[in-house]
Design a protein around this motif. Structure first.
Motif, PDB file in Angstrom:
ATOM      1  N   ARG A 198      49.619  86.665   4.686  1.00 27.09           N
ATOM      2  CA  ARG A 198      50.260  85.874   5.750  1.00 27.09           C
ATOM      3  C   ARG A 198      49.217  85.167   6.605  1.00 27.09           C
ATOM      4  N   TYR A 199      47.985  85.729   6.664  1.00 20.42           N
ATOM      5  CA  TYR A 199      46.917  85.019   7.377  1.00 20.42           C
ATOM      6  C   TYR A 199      46.597  83.717   6.654  1.00 20.42           C
ATOM      7  N   GLU A 201      48.573  82.065   4.587  1.00 21.50           N
ATOM      8  CA  GLU A 201      49.701  81.146   4.720  1.00 21.50           C
ATOM      9  C   GLU A 201      49.679  80.447   6.064  1.00 21.50           C
ATOM     10  N   ALA A 202      49.419  81.232   7.124  1.00 20.73           N
ATOM     11  CA  ALA A 202      49.432  80.654   8.466  1.00 20.73           C
ATOM     12  C   ALA A 202      48.357  79.576   8.580  1.00 20.73           C
ATOM     13  N   GLU A 204      46.946  77.891   6.119  1.00 20.60           N
ATOM     14  CA  GLU A 204      47.283  76.763   5.245  1.00 20.60           C
ATOM     15  C   GLU A 204      48.310  75.859   5.911  1.00 20.60           C
ATOM     16  N   ALA A 208      44.603  73.832   7.221  1.00 20.43           N
ATOM     17  CA  ALA A 208      43.238  74.218   6.868  1.00 20.43           C
ATOM     18  C   ALA A 208      42.990  73.936   5.394  1.00 20.43           C
ATOM     19  N   THR A 209      41.819  73.416   5.064  1.00 16.94           N
ATOM     20  CA  THR A 209      41.477  73.235   3.655  1.00 16.94           C
ATOM     21  C   THR A 209      41.098  74.599   3.082  1.00 16.94           C
ATOM     22  N   ARG A 210      40.928  74.642   1.761  1.00 15.73           N
ATOM     23  CA  ARG A 210      40.578  75.909   1.122  1.00 15.73           C
ATOM     24  C   ARG A 210      39.308  76.500   1.726  1.00 15.73           C
ATOM     25  N   GLN A 212      37.910  75.835   4.732  1.00 12.43           N
ATOM     26  CA  GLN A 212      38.127  76.253   6.119  1.00 12.43           C
ATOM     27  C   GLN A 212      38.865  77.571   6.150  1.00 12.43           C
ATOM     28  N   LYS A 216      36.766  80.285   7.932  1.00 13.66           N
ATOM     29  CA  LYS A 216      37.178  80.465   9.328  1.00 13.66           C
ATOM     30  C   LYS A 216      38.154  81.624   9.498  1.00 13.66           C
ATOM     31  N   VAL A 217      38.886  81.959   8.442  1.00 17.58           N
ATOM     32  CA  VAL A 217      39.915  82.984   8.606  1.00 17.58           C
ATOM     33  C   VAL A 217      39.653  84.224   7.747  1.00 17.58           C
ATOM     34  N   ALA A 221      37.970  87.914   8.947  1.00 17.78           N
ATOM     35  CA  ALA A 221      38.899  89.045   8.892  1.00 17.78           C
ATOM     36  C   ALA A 221      38.345  90.167   8.025  1.00 17.78           C
TER      37      ALA A 221
ATOM     38  N   MET B  77      53.874  73.340   0.931  1.00 22.36           N
ATOM     39  CA  MET B  77      53.250  74.648   0.752  1.00 22.36           C
ATOM     40  C   MET B  77      53.381  75.116  -0.695  1.00 22.36           C
ATOM     41  N   TYR B 104      46.350  68.192   3.583  1.00 21.99           N
ATOM     42  CA  TYR B 104      45.943  68.930   4.793  1.00 21.99           C
ATOM     43  C   TYR B 104      46.306  68.141   6.043  1.00 21.99           C
ATOM     44  N   PHE B 114      56.412  81.333  11.333  1.00 19.79           N
ATOM     45  CA  PHE B 114      56.972  82.180  10.287  1.00 19.79           C
ATOM     46  C   PHE B 114      57.870  83.271  10.864  1.00 19.79           C
ATOM     47  N   VAL B 118      52.371  86.118  13.188  1.00 17.16           N
ATOM     48  CA  VAL B 118      51.072  86.238  12.546  1.00 17.16           C
ATOM     49  C   VAL B 118      49.992  85.980  13.585  1.00 17.16           C
ATOM     50  N   LEU B 120      46.425  85.973  14.059  1.00 19.87           N
ATOM     51  CA  LEU B 120      45.236  86.049  13.210  1.00 19.87           C
ATOM     52  C   LEU B 120      44.235  87.004  13.851  1.00 19.87           C
ATOM     53  N   PRO B 121      43.433  87.697  13.033  1.00 18.21           N
ATOM     54  CA  PRO B 121      42.536  88.727  13.563  1.00 18.21           C
ATOM     55  C   PRO B 121      41.354  88.122  14.300  1.00 18.21           C
ATOM     56  N   LEU B 134      39.489  73.104  13.661  1.00 12.81           N
ATOM     57  CA  LEU B 134      39.541  72.637  12.274  1.00 12.81           C
ATOM     58  C   LEU B 134      39.545  71.114  12.230  1.00 12.81           C
TER      59      LEU B 134
END
Lengths: 314, 275
Positions: A198-199, A201-202, A204, A208-210, A212, A216-217, A221, B77, B104, B114, B118, B120-121, B134
């Motif tokens: 889900r991180y 997905e969020a 994307e 964000a590009t692949r 990034q 970045k995520v 993590a 997506m 993008y 969602f 979510v 993010l960490p 970004l």
């Protein structure tokens, strides 16, 4: 309490029987519990046992002949000198540290790159094949790696860099790096896979590009797991014996450059222990090196473990 | 080669093009004959609808009616999911999203929230600053301003302003969902899609988020997928009813809820007789 004296119905009698009788299932359950407990506890017993054994063997030296300044401060390891025996492991520490350091320079980019590719970019068959190959690579025995160092890398280094000897920090570092990389890849990939989808997905959905997404995520993590992977690699480097013995040149040296031959702590024990009289100073000094190695690998592995579990300061 | 360069030039020109096409006559989003299948099994068949600028468009329907798949097709997506096949056309601001070369850029114009929050960490601040970063904003003052504005608009600023540096994933569920909304707003989207946002949120927070959405409608178009039919009634200007992979009908929300339906299934679902 008054309830107890009440006459029991037939159903209650049957229940009481069920509750009080220990049947076969109960005994099997107990037996399995005990067996599993013994299995689990044996790891602790062995670790403590080895530590006690190594310490006991090295204790005489530690008590009688141990000179802290000389042991850690002198590069002279001359246990068989006719004139004056010295037990300085500085050069050995330098050997191990330089080889391990170079190995990490080789292994970290390789393993992180491989892990990121397998976990984030590769799909389907490619991914599965790569995973199997990495596991296979991790299973190559260290003596085979040593052999490659001795027979392939040695002449290659002599030719490429025009140096007299190819058994050096460079050779051992590359070999050790390639050895450690598959295990580090495997652990790093696990920690990347542990990052919830889900991180991804969020990120994307945010555009964000692949790249990034990964940098970045996903990597932030997974940073604990990745750090743990690197530290386990370092632990592997410190502990590795055979490949380093064969590829490093095994000569006592404080290295000035990566083309110098060095000797590692582990290799010293492996090469010399068979030649010493049991109980002699030399024998006990080797065990003292063993204690030192044990403590270092223990600390490294413990740190790696704590990091992997995500226990951090603050 | 020249062709390709011209395409890039057109892409770079997007903002001004968008400004030109926001005439009232043009639908914000136009969906024509959209069908989605997963590995050959259809999930959504032949959907046609239009969504106008600055409206809240509700989508109601029971589980497995294709609502989430519909949203996924809008911001493409499906691209990384080779299992998902999409056919038909989606025009966003008059341009077919299937033909956007830079997917993008498309996604960054569409905010998504969602069902499950979510966080993010990373810190609360970084969560909201991620999308601006970004897109290349590095100026600290500018980022501060964006973070405060987005968190305020998501009705979360007062609760987190003293702990912007604590982990976003440590906030409560309701706070994380508002953080997710703040993050979606930080993209400055034209279109905000919410997929059953209140599923993991308490009723009080749900009402607060609903108030936020009413405010946001002035600035953007909102698609609200919900399985709380009353939520659609409270918020949506128009509502679509999806059932088993098809769009049964689209109509004025008040009309649908007062029984002016074309299909009796719609009335039955809204009245709670099934689903």
């Amino acid at each position: 309490m008054a309830d107890v004296t009440r006459p029991l119905s037939l159903a209650a009698h049957r229940d009481a029987d069920e509750i009080d009788r220990r049947n076969l299932d109960w005994y099997i359950d107990k037996a399995v519990q005990v067996l599993v407990f013994i299995g689990g506890i044996s790891a602790i017993v062995f670790v403590i046992g080895i530590f006690v054994f190594v310490t006991a063997e090295g204790l005489g030296f530690l008590v009688d002949a141990f000179d802290f300044g000389e042991f850690f401060g002198s590069p002279r390891w001359k246990p068989t000198s006719e004139y004056r025996t010295t037990y300085g492991i500085l050069a050995l520490i330098a050997g191990t540290a330089s080889v391990t350091g170079l190995a990490m320079l080789v292994a970290i980019p390789f393993s992180l790159g491989a892990a990121i590719y397998i976990a984030e970019f590769a799909t389907g068959k490619t991914r599965e094949t790569l995973k199997v190959l990495v596991e296979l690579l991790a299973a190559v025995p260290s003596v085979v790696w040593g052999f490659i160092g001795l027979v392939i890398m040695n002449p290659l280094i002599i030719e490429t860099f025009d140096v007299p000897v190819g058994l050096s920090v460079l050779n051992a570092g590359i070999i050790l790096g390639l050895m450690a990389a598959p295990i580090m890849t495997s652990i790093a990939e696990d920690s990347l896979k542990a990052v919830p989808d889900r991180y991804r997905e969020a990120a994307e959905a945010m555009g964000a590009t692949r790249c990034q997404l990964v940098f970045k995520v996903v990597l932030p993590a997974a940073k604990n797991g990745l750090l743990g992977a690197v530290l386990l690699g370092v632990g592997r480097g410190f502990g590795e014996t055979m490949a380093v013995l064969m590829a490093s040149g095994h000569s006592i040296n404080l290295p000035d450059s990566i083309f110098d031959s060095v000797r590692a702590l582990t290799a010293t024990i492996a090469a010399e222990l068979g030649e010493t009289a049991v109980g002699s100073d030399h024998y006990q000094a080797l065990f003292t090196i063993g204690i030192f190695l044990f403590v270092i690998t223990f600390v490294i592995n413990l740190t790696a473990d704590l990091i992997v579990r995500g226990i951090r300061k603050g | 080669m020249v062709e390709a360069l011209r395409e890039i030039a057109i892409d770079a020109d997007m903002p001004s093009r968008l400004a030109q096409v926001t005439e009232p006559a043009q639908a914000k989003l136009e969906v024509r004959n959209l069908s989605i299948a997963y590995g050959g099994t259809p999930a959504l068949v032949g959907v046609n609808l239009e969504i106008q600028e600055n409206e809240i468009f509700g989508i109601i329907g029971p589980a497995n009616s294709g609502k989430t798949s519909f949203l996924k097709a809008l911001n493409r997506m499906d691209m990384f999911n080779s299992d998902m096949q999409v056919s038909g056309e989606v025009f966003f601001n008059g341009r077919n999203v299937r033909q956007w070369r830079n997917v993008y850029a498309l996604r960054s114009r569409i905010g998504v929230v969602f069902p499950l929050p979510v966080g993010l960490p990373m810190t609360v601040y970084d969560n909201v600053a991620l999308a601006p970063r970004l897109s290349g904003i590095t100026n600290k003052a500018e980022l501060n301003e964006i973070v405060e504005r987005c968190l305020s608009r998501a009705a979360l600023w007062d609760e987190v302003k003293d702990r912007l540096n604590s982990l976003g994933s440590l906030l409560s569920g309701g706070q994380q969902q508002r953080l997710t909304i703040a993050r979606a707003l930080s993209q400055e989207p034209d279109l905000l899609m919410l997929d059953e946002f209140s599923i993991a949120v308490d009723p009080v927070t749900t009402m607060r988020i609903e108030d936020v959405l009413k405010e946001l409608r002035k600035e953007m178009t909102i698609i609200l997928v919900t399985n709380l039919t009353q939520q659609a009634r409270r918020l949506a200007d128009r509502t679509a009813f999806f059932l088993s992979g098809s769009c049964v009908e689209v109509g004025d929300t008040e009309a649908l809820f007062t029984g002016q339906v074309e299909d009796t299934r719609t009335a039955d679902y809204i009245a709670g007789r099934f689903g």
